[in-house]
Design a protein around this motif. Structure first.
Motif, PDB file in Angstrom:
ATOM      1  N   LEU A  50       0.818  -1.015   0.169  1.00 47.15           N
ATOM      2  CA  LEU A  50       0.064   0.147  -0.059  1.00 47.15           C
ATOM      3  C   LEU A  50       0.993   1.105   0.115  1.00 47.15           C
ATOM      4  N   GLY A  51       0.442   2.125  -0.817  1.00 44.74           N
ATOM      5  CA  GLY A  51       1.312   3.533  -0.754  1.00 44.74           C
ATOM      6  C   GLY A  51       0.461   4.685  -0.579  1.00 44.74           C
ATOM      7  N   LEU A  52       1.097   5.886  -0.284  1.00 46.69           N
ATOM      8  CA  LEU A  52       0.596   7.113  -0.153  1.00 46.69           C
ATOM      9  C   LEU A  52       1.677   8.254  -0.751  1.00 46.69           C
ATOM     10  N   SER A  53       1.246   8.855  -1.424  1.00 49.85           N
ATOM     11  CA  SER A  53       1.991  10.231  -2.211  1.00 49.85           C
ATOM     12  C   SER A  53       1.501  11.413  -1.772  1.00 49.85           C
ATOM     13  N   PHE A  54       2.484  12.369  -1.465  1.00 48.83           N
ATOM     14  CA  PHE A  54       2.169  13.717  -1.008  1.00 48.83           C
ATOM     15  C   PHE A  54       3.417  14.706  -1.311  1.00 48.83           C
ATOM     16  N   TYR A  55       2.977  15.876  -1.448  1.00 49.75           N
ATOM     17  CA  TYR A  55       4.188  16.887  -1.685  1.00 49.75           C
ATOM     18  C   TYR A  55       4.571  17.756  -0.397  1.00 49.75           C
ATOM     19  N   THR A  56       5.917  17.848  -0.321  1.00 47.23           N
ATOM     20  CA  THR A  56       6.457  18.535   0.829  1.00 47.23           C
ATOM     21  C   THR A  56       7.903  19.151   0.201  1.00 47.23           C
ATOM     22  N   ARG A  89      11.299   9.456  -4.217  1.00 46.35           N
ATOM     23  CA  ARG A  89      11.138  11.081  -4.363  1.00 46.35           C
ATOM     24  C   ARG A  89      11.200  11.622  -6.093  1.00 46.35           C
ATOM     25  N   ARG A  90      10.603  12.593  -6.265  1.00 43.04           N
ATOM     26  CA  ARG A  90      10.561  13.195  -7.508  1.00 43.04           C
ATOM     27  C   ARG A  90      10.485  14.773  -7.362  1.00 43.04           C
ATOM     28  N   TYR A 143       9.660  18.210  -7.857  1.00 41.44           N
ATOM     29  CA  TYR A 143       8.458  19.216  -8.548  1.00 41.44           C
ATOM     30  C   TYR A 143       8.613  20.506  -8.085  1.00 41.44           C
ATOM     31  N   GLY A 144       8.586  21.350  -8.910  1.00 40.10           N
ATOM     32  CA  GLY A 144       8.539  22.867  -8.636  1.00 40.10           C
ATOM     33  C   GLY A 144       9.789  23.022  -7.516  1.00 40.10           C
ATOM     34  N   ASP A 145       9.435  23.739  -6.383  1.00 40.30           N
ATOM     35  CA  ASP A 145      10.528  23.965  -5.341  1.00 40.30           C
ATOM     36  C   ASP A 145      10.186  22.930  -4.221  1.00 40.30           C
ATOM     37  N   GLY A 146       9.812  21.788  -4.628  1.00 34.75           N
ATOM     38  CA  GLY A 146       9.496  20.881  -3.497  1.00 34.75           C
ATOM     39  C   GLY A 146       9.860  19.229  -4.015  1.00 34.75           C
ATOM     40  N   THR A 147       9.185  18.399  -3.255  1.00 31.07           N
ATOM     41  CA  THR A 147       9.513  17.092  -3.697  1.00 31.07           C
ATOM     42  C   THR A 147       8.175  16.341  -3.441  1.00 31.07           C
ATOM     43  N   LEU A 148       7.866  15.547  -4.632  1.00 32.18           N
ATOM     44  CA  LEU A 148       6.369  14.793  -4.616  1.00 32.18           C
ATOM     45  C   LEU A 148       6.910  13.271  -4.286  1.00 32.18           C
ATOM     46  N   ILE A 149       6.605  12.709  -2.853  1.00 30.66           N
ATOM     47  CA  ILE A 149       7.300  11.495  -2.346  1.00 30.66           C
ATOM     48  C   ILE A 149       5.937  10.539  -2.316  1.00 30.66           C
ATOM     49  N   THR A 150       6.396   9.264  -2.513  1.00 29.53           N
ATOM     50  CA  THR A 150       5.758   8.104  -2.426  1.00 29.53           C
ATOM     51  C   THR A 150       5.998   7.309  -1.493  1.00 29.53           C
TER      52      THR A 150
END
Length: 187
Positions: free
Chosen positions: A87-93, A152-153, A155-162
């Motif tokens: 199971l996974g969860l993605s978020f931006y930080t 980690r990817r 994205y803009g000035d942050g990171t999209l993390i799964t």
């Protein structure tokens, strides 16, 4: 207590578990008792699991007199052919480090005292919290039964993390055997 929270707590206990204490004993297989919150061994096949459970005359829930012994036909059979092993969860930080907590249990299959039939004893696994920085992509957890995988990817000035929790056990399917309940991760 708030009535809405009482409802959420009740549904969580009924669908994910445990209904009883942390060391509950079930008369039905845990993946049938609880409809949600199960991570199966990798490569576990849903249709084989259902067919083998129905073939076992001692398996609770496989009684031939019941009205619902045959699962409903799946209109898109290939979409549900594998049981979930992760199971996974993605978020931006914008944070460099994330804190990941996980807790789970396993169920040991045991014979009834009479020697006929089975029961399943819940065994809680120690809760864990890990701080994961950009230099780590995997952490072994839950007594090495699972791993946390971080992708980690930029994205803009942050990171999209799964963040994914993955059951490390594998089911080879040899001999037509269903995955062992002892290899599943619950709650």
């Amino acid at each position: 207590m708030d009535p809405r929270q009482e409802l959420v707590d009740h549904l969580t206990r009924q669908l994910v578990g445990p209904v009883g204490d942390d060391d509950e004993v079930l008369d039905a297989p845990p993946d049938r008792q609880y409809l949600m919150g199960t991570l199966y061994p990798q490569q576990a096949d849903l249709q084989r699991q259902l067919a083998l459970a129905a073939d076992d005359p001692e398996a609770p829930g496989a009684e031939q007199d019941a009205l619902d012994v045959d699962p409903a036909a799946d209109p898109v059979p290939e979409t549900n052919s594998w049981l979930p092993a992760s199971l996974g969860l993605s978020f931006y930080t914008k944070a460099n480090h994330i804190e990941v907590s996980c807790t789970a249990a396993r169920y040991e299959t045991r014979r009834n005292e009479s020697g006929r039939g089975r029961r399943w004893q819940r065994v809680p696994l120690p809760p864990e919290t890990h701080t994961i920085g950009p230099d780590r992509i995997e952490v072994s957890v839950l007594d090495s039964r699972a791993k946390i995988q971080v992708t980690r990817r930029s994205y803009g000035d942050g990171t999209l993390i799964t963040v994914a929790l993955i059951n490390e056990k594998h089911h080879d399917g040899s001999g037509g055997k269903a995955p062992s309940w002892d290899d599943m991760i619950f709650q």
